[in-house]
Each structure stands twice: as structure tokens, then as C-alpha cells.
Motif scaffolding. Structure first.
Motif, mmCIF file in Angstrom:
data_model
loop_
_atom_site.group_PDB
_atom_site.id
_atom_site.type_symbol
_atom_site.label_atom_id
_atom_site.label_comp_id
_atom_site.label_asym_id
_atom_site.label_seq_id
_atom_site.Cartn_x
_atom_site.Cartn_y
_atom_site.Cartn_z
ATOM 1 N N GLU A 136 25.052 25.764 -7.468
ATOM 2 C CA GLU A 136 25.277 25.983 -6.042
ATOM 3 C C GLU A 136 24.071 25.563 -5.200
ATOM 4 O OE1 GLU A 136 27.533 27.061 -2.712
ATOM 5 O OE2 GLU A 136 28.085 26.745 -4.816
ATOM 6 N N ARG A 137 22.865 25.611 -5.784
ATOM 7 C CA ARG A 137 21.672 25.295 -4.994
ATOM 8 C C ARG A 137 21.657 23.852 -4.521
ATOM 9 N NH1 ARG A 137 17.355 22.827 -7.791
ATOM 10 N NH2 ARG A 137 17.723 22.492 -10.020
ATOM 11 N N TYR A 138 22.436 22.964 -5.193
ATOM 12 C CA TYR A 138 22.462 21.575 -4.767
ATOM 13 C C TYR A 138 23.208 21.389 -3.448
ATOM 14 C CZ TYR A 138 20.494 20.117 -9.239
ATOM 15 O OH TYR A 138 19.670 19.931 -10.309
ATOM 16 N N ARG A 139 23.855 22.434 -2.940
ATOM 17 C CA ARG A 139 24.436 22.345 -1.606
ATOM 18 C C ARG A 139 23.362 22.501 -0.534
ATOM 19 N NH1 ARG A 139 29.937 22.341 -1.723
ATOM 20 N NH2 ARG A 139 30.949 23.155 -3.599
ATOM 21 N N TYR A 140 22.224 23.086 -0.910
ATOM 22 C CA TYR A 140 21.166 23.355 0.056
ATOM 23 C C TYR A 140 19.912 22.523 -0.209
ATOM 24 C CZ TYR A 140 24.312 27.318 0.259
ATOM 25 O OH TYR A 140 25.441 28.093 0.339
ATOM 26 N N HIS A 141 19.680 22.163 -1.473
ATOM 27 C CA HIS A 141 18.534 21.342 -1.839
ATOM 28 C C HIS A 141 19.045 19.976 -2.295
ATOM 29 C CE1 HIS A 141 15.397 24.507 -1.801
ATOM 30 N NE2 HIS A 141 16.433 25.289 -2.026
ATOM 31 N N TRP A 142 18.331 18.946 -1.920
ATOM 32 C CA TRP A 142 18.791 17.616 -2.308
ATOM 33 C C TRP A 142 18.532 17.379 -3.793
ATOM 34 C CZ3 TRP A 142 14.755 13.520 -2.434
ATOM 35 C CH2 TRP A 142 13.487 13.999 -2.105
ATOM 36 N N SER A 143 19.490 16.717 -4.400
ATOM 37 C CA SER A 143 19.451 16.486 -5.839
ATOM 38 C C SER A 143 18.590 15.270 -6.165
ATOM 39 C CB SER A 143 20.864 16.264 -6.369
ATOM 40 O OG SER A 143 20.841 15.672 -7.646
ATOM 41 N N TYR A 175 20.158 1.953 -7.847
ATOM 42 C CA TYR A 175 21.404 1.207 -7.676
ATOM 43 C C TYR A 175 22.347 1.419 -8.855
ATOM 44 C CZ TYR A 175 19.766 -1.029 -3.429
ATOM 45 O OH TYR A 175 19.335 -1.248 -2.140
ATOM 46 N N LYS A 176 22.576 2.693 -9.166
ATOM 47 C CA LYS A 176 23.498 3.052 -10.237
ATOM 48 C C LYS A 176 24.587 3.970 -9.688
ATOM 49 C CE LYS A 176 21.005 0.898 -13.252
ATOM 50 N NZ LYS A 176 21.497 -0.374 -13.880
ATOM 51 N N PRO A 177 25.864 3.598 -9.822
ATOM 52 C CA PRO A 177 26.936 4.523 -9.438
ATOM 53 C C PRO A 177 26.806 5.822 -10.228
ATOM 54 C CG PRO A 177 27.803 2.331 -9.888
ATOM 55 C CD PRO A 177 26.373 2.331 -10.347
ATOM 56 N N ILE A 178 27.297 6.911 -9.643
ATOM 57 C CA ILE A 178 27.116 8.213 -10.261
ATOM 58 C C ILE A 178 28.444 8.959 -10.379
ATOM 59 C CG2 ILE A 178 26.613 9.346 -8.046
ATOM 60 C CD1 ILE A 178 24.523 11.061 -9.642
ATOM 61 N N LEU A 179 28.601 9.637 -11.495
ATOM 62 C CA LEU A 179 29.721 10.549 -11.711
ATOM 63 C C LEU A 179 29.115 11.942 -11.713
ATOM 64 C CD1 LEU A 179 32.792 10.408 -12.304
ATOM 65 C CD2 LEU A 179 32.223 10.614 -14.726
ATOM 66 N N GLN A 180 29.453 12.771 -10.726
ATOM 67 C CA GLN A 180 28.692 13.988 -10.478
ATOM 68 C C GLN A 180 29.594 15.187 -10.227
ATOM 69 O OE1 GLN A 180 26.935 12.705 -6.511
ATOM 70 N NE2 GLN A 180 27.900 14.640 -5.928
ATOM 71 N N SER A 181 28.963 16.359 -10.236
ATOM 72 C CA SER A 181 29.681 17.579 -9.905
ATOM 73 C C SER A 181 29.909 17.633 -8.391
ATOM 74 C CB SER A 181 28.884 18.801 -10.347
ATOM 75 O OG SER A 181 27.735 18.952 -9.539
ATOM 76 N N PRO A 182 30.945 18.346 -7.943
ATOM 77 C CA PRO A 182 31.234 18.413 -6.507
ATOM 78 C C PRO A 182 30.183 19.177 -5.712
ATOM 79 C CG PRO A 182 32.728 19.835 -7.750
ATOM 80 C CD PRO A 182 31.971 19.024 -8.757
ATOM 81 N N GLU A 183 29.365 20.015 -6.361
ATOM 82 C CA GLU A 183 28.332 20.762 -5.652
ATOM 83 C C GLU A 183 27.139 19.910 -5.263
ATOM 84 O OE1 GLU A 183 30.452 23.719 -8.282
ATOM 85 O OE2 GLU A 183 29.605 21.719 -8.547
ATOM 86 N N GLY A 185 14.936 21.798 1.727
ATOM 87 C CA GLY A 185 16.139 22.622 1.744
ATOM 88 C C GLY A 185 15.779 24.095 1.876
ATOM 89 N N ILE A 186 16.680 24.861 2.472
ATOM 90 C CA ILE A 186 16.480 26.295 2.653
ATOM 91 C C ILE A 186 17.646 27.038 2.006
ATOM 92 C CG2 ILE A 186 16.180 28.189 4.299
ATOM 93 C CD1 ILE A 186 13.897 26.208 4.406
ATOM 94 N N ASN A 187 17.363 27.860 1.009
ATOM 95 C CA ASN A 187 18.404 28.673 0.387
ATOM 96 C C ASN A 187 18.891 29.743 1.362
ATOM 97 O OD1 ASN A 187 18.459 27.411 -2.115
ATOM 98 N ND2 ASN A 187 16.831 28.699 -2.944
ATOM 99 N N ILE A 217 14.398 18.869 4.924
ATOM 100 C CA ILE A 217 15.149 17.785 4.281
ATOM 101 C C ILE A 217 16.482 18.350 3.836
ATOM 102 C CG2 ILE A 217 15.211 16.157 2.359
ATOM 103 C CD1 ILE A 217 12.234 16.005 2.423
ATOM 104 N N THR A 218 17.535 17.875 4.457
ATOM 105 C CA THR A 218 18.860 18.420 4.183
ATOM 106 C C THR A 218 19.920 17.445 4.650
ATOM 107 O OG1 THR A 218 20.323 20.326 4.563
ATOM 108 C CG2 THR A 218 18.948 19.628 6.404
#
Length: 383
Positions: A287-294, A304-312, A132-134, A159-160
């Protein structure tokens, strides 16, 4: 083919270590020969199933325990050694008949260094990976990437999940999707089922600035129609963080259904903990999770686990695959309602999450990651 992985970052565990393991294991799975190409006396934190070849140019430089002024000197020393390592890699690539070199974690400074070394004239493909690139680093990245265009065997891989370079005219940059993180020591159960209580897992390192009380208040207020259990893990590194987490435990210890774990989870214990829950909670609003993969999102997918996550958190994933839900973190009331809806509808929707996880694991597979690199190696050998 013999593929060298040029690693010069020392990490005790985590993202970089796991990414290197993905590369090594999948190269082996596909019948290739991975080689770890590292500075002398490199302190491996895990054992990779790969041969090791040591670079000339000195040991890795770390900032551990250094003050502000020492870091300035160490940064100069690190840049100097990086150039020596790259010159050594160029030499060793021909001595050992490597078919390609992968630099698994880079910044624009790596490109600047390569352009000062023989490695820029490599006769084999050199794949330089950026996680990812900030936005604040983009101008420097684009500048150095354009300087690399005249060298045909220098290939940049970002990787993005988004294309932030459509208008930059870069000819040597490929955008590739992230790989999932899978358990190394334990089997994965891909057959999602609903059992009671539904177990939610909130995992990670705790720091005082994290608003854990926000989530715990929502869980406390929520009216669930199915039995629910929450595991709240906090790994703490500093005394003040440890004291604060203990304070949180005392404040919420009487809330039904919450189980606190104040400890680190490493290796098989970490894998067992994740595999032992039904749903992973990751309300990390950064905000960095919009540019770097979480890493947590792609761990949830790989486990194989469903996730409840932030929108970012890499919103492109939920747009493409039904692997969970994004929740707004504007207020405790809004979060409480969304938590209720997610949990109460889970018995009916877990089949949909199962299909979404199967599709996402295929799209973000380790196999696809390696094929992305080696396709160009094969083309080069044909011509």
C-alpha cells in the motif's frame, strides 16, 4: 549557480544514494556547481562529481547494532546533532556564497529541527524534499509545514503523483513528480524490438514473507504462444532468507524457461542485468507505493523497459503513459491469465510501450526536476 546538497543519511546503496547522484549529475549538466554539504567524516559510498564541504556538529549518528534502549539515547543525540548541522549550514551558506541549499531526503522531524535553528532565517532558498507522505505521518507534516510558512525561504517539495494536500491550505508546499533512475555506466537502447525468447526479469531482495511462489506458479501454469524466459533474482541478507530461496530454487528448477540468480547485483552488474531483459516484473503489492514513488517502476522507465506491476504501484503512471500493465494479485488463476495476455500480445504491442516510455522519460526527466528548484532561485535574484 552554486547549489549545496545537505546530506546526513548514510546508506550503502539504493534510493537515497541514487537520488543524490541524480541531483549532482544534472546540476553539472545544466552548468551549475553542486557541493556536497555533509557532517564531518561522512562515509561516502560512491564518488560524486562535486566538491565537499563539511558541517560542524559531529559525525552522523547510526542505529547499527544498537539495542532498544541504546536507540532511544541515539535518537536524542541525532536530533541534537541535526540542529548543529543546520546551524552550521546557515553559517557556511554565506561564507561560501551558496545560491541555494537542497536537503534531499527529509521527514517532518527535519522541519521541527530547522525551526529551532538559524537555518529558518536563511537568506537563500532552502528546498526540503519529502519522498512521499504516509497517511499516518500527514498530520505531523501539515503541522510543521504550517509552522514554516512564516519563513519565506523555506520551501517544501513533496515527490508524489497525487495531491493529498488540496484541503490543507498549505502555502509553502509544492508537489513535484519523481525522476527516473537511469543507468550510470552503460548506454540505453530506446528502440524496443521483439526478439525470441522474450526475457522477463524479476529483480530484488528476497525475504521469506514475499510470495514468490505465487508468481512462479502462475508462470508455470501459463500457456505462452511465444518463447519466454524468466530470470528470477534473489538477493538475500539473512541466513533464513537464503535457505528459503534455495528451497524455492530446488522446487522450481525443472520448470522450463526459469533461470535463478541467487546473488546481489550492484553497480554495473545491476545495470547490465536490467538492460539484458525485455520486460521487468514487479508484482509488489504494498500500500505504501500509493504514497511513495516506486524505485523499481522509475528504474524500468529510465532503462526503457516495459513493466508488469501490481496495481498499487503508483497507478497514476499507467493511467498517463502506456509503459506496461497492472495485474491483479487476487488469485493465481487470474494472474496466470493476465501474464499470458501480456506476454502473448507483446510482439504486437511493444511499439506502443516504446512510445509510452519515451513520453514518460520526458515527463519524469532529471532536467525537469532541477528546473523546478532553480526557477525560484532565479526569481529571487531578479527581485
Amino acid at each position: 549557480m552554486k547549489i549545496a546538497i545537505l546530506e546526513s543519511i548514510i546508506m550503502p546503496a539504493g534510493h537515497e544514494v541514487e537520488f543524490d547522484r541524480i541531483l549532482v549529475d544534472e546540476l553539472n549538466n545544466q552548468g551549475h556547481e553542486p557541493v556536497m554539504l555533509v557532517p564531518e567524516n561522512f562515509p561516502f559510498k560512491i564518488k560524486y562529481n562535486a566538491k565537499v564541504n563539511y558541517l560542524e556538529g559531529g559525525e552522523v549518528v547510526t542505529y547499527a547494532g544498537a539495542n532498544k534502549f541504546q536507540k532511544l539515547w541515539l535518537s536524542v543525540k541525532r536530533e541534537s546533532r541535526r540542529r548543529k548541522w543546520f546551524n552550521s549550514a546557515y553559517k557556511k551558506s554565506s561564507e561560501n556564497n551558496y545560491d541555494a541549499i537542497i536537503i534531499p531526503t527529509a521527514t517532518y522531524r527535519y522541519l521541527r529541527a530547522i525551526l529551532d535553528t538559524d537555518l529558518k532565517n536563511s537568506k537563500i532558498p532552502v528546498y526540503i524534499i519529502f519522498h512521499g507522505i504516509n497517511p499516518q505521518e500527514k498530520a505531523n507534516f501539515v503541522k510543521q509545514a504550517k509552522r514554516c510558512e512564516r519563513y519565506p525561504n523555506i520551501h517544501l517539495k513533496v515527490i508524489t503523483l497525487r495531491n493529498d494536500f488540496a484541503n490543507d491550505g498549505l502555502k509553502n508546499v509544492d508537489l513535484i513528480v519523481p525522476p527516473v533512475f537511469k543507468p550510470q555506466d552503460l548506454p540505453v537502447d530506446k528502440n524496443l524490438t521483439y526478439t525470441e525468447p522474450l526475457t522477463l526479469g524479476f529483480f530484488g531482495q528476497y525475504r521469506r514473507e514475499k510470495n514468490v511462489r505465487f508468481f512462479l506458479d502462475a508462470f508455470k501454469r501459463a500457456k505462452f504462444t511465444v518463447p519466454v524466459k524468466l530470470i528470477m533474482q534473489g538477493a538475500t541478507a539473512r541466513t533464513e532468507d537464503s535457505e528459503e530461496f534455495e528451497k524455492i530454487i530446488s522446487e522450481y528448477r525443472d520448470v522450463p524457461g526459469i533461470e535463478f540468480w541467487h546473488k546481489n547485483l550492484i553497480g554495473e552488474e545491476w545495470q547490465k542485468a536490467l538492460l539484458g531483459v525485455d520486460v521487468i516484473i514487479a508484482p509488489y503489492a504494498a500500500e505504501r507505493y500509493r504514497y511513495h514513488w516506486s524505485a523499481m517502476l522509475f528504474t524500468a522507465i529510465g532503462f526503457y523497459k516495459p513493466i508488469l506491476q501490481s496495481p498499487e504501484m503508483n497507478p497514476e503512471v499507467l493511467q498517463a503513459y502506456n509503459v506496461g500493465e497492472a495485474v491483479a494479485l487476487d488469485s493465481v488463476d487470474a494472474f496466470t491469465k493476465q501474464l499470458e495476455t501480456f506476454v502473448n500480445s507483446y510482439p504486437e504491442k511493444h511499439g506502443q510501450y516504446k512510445q509510452g516510455l519515451i513520453e514518460a522519460n520526458e515527463a519524469y526527466s532529471h532536467e525537469n526536476l532541477i528546473k523546478n528548484f532553480l526557477s525560484k532561485v532565479k526569481k529571487q535574484r531578479i527581485f
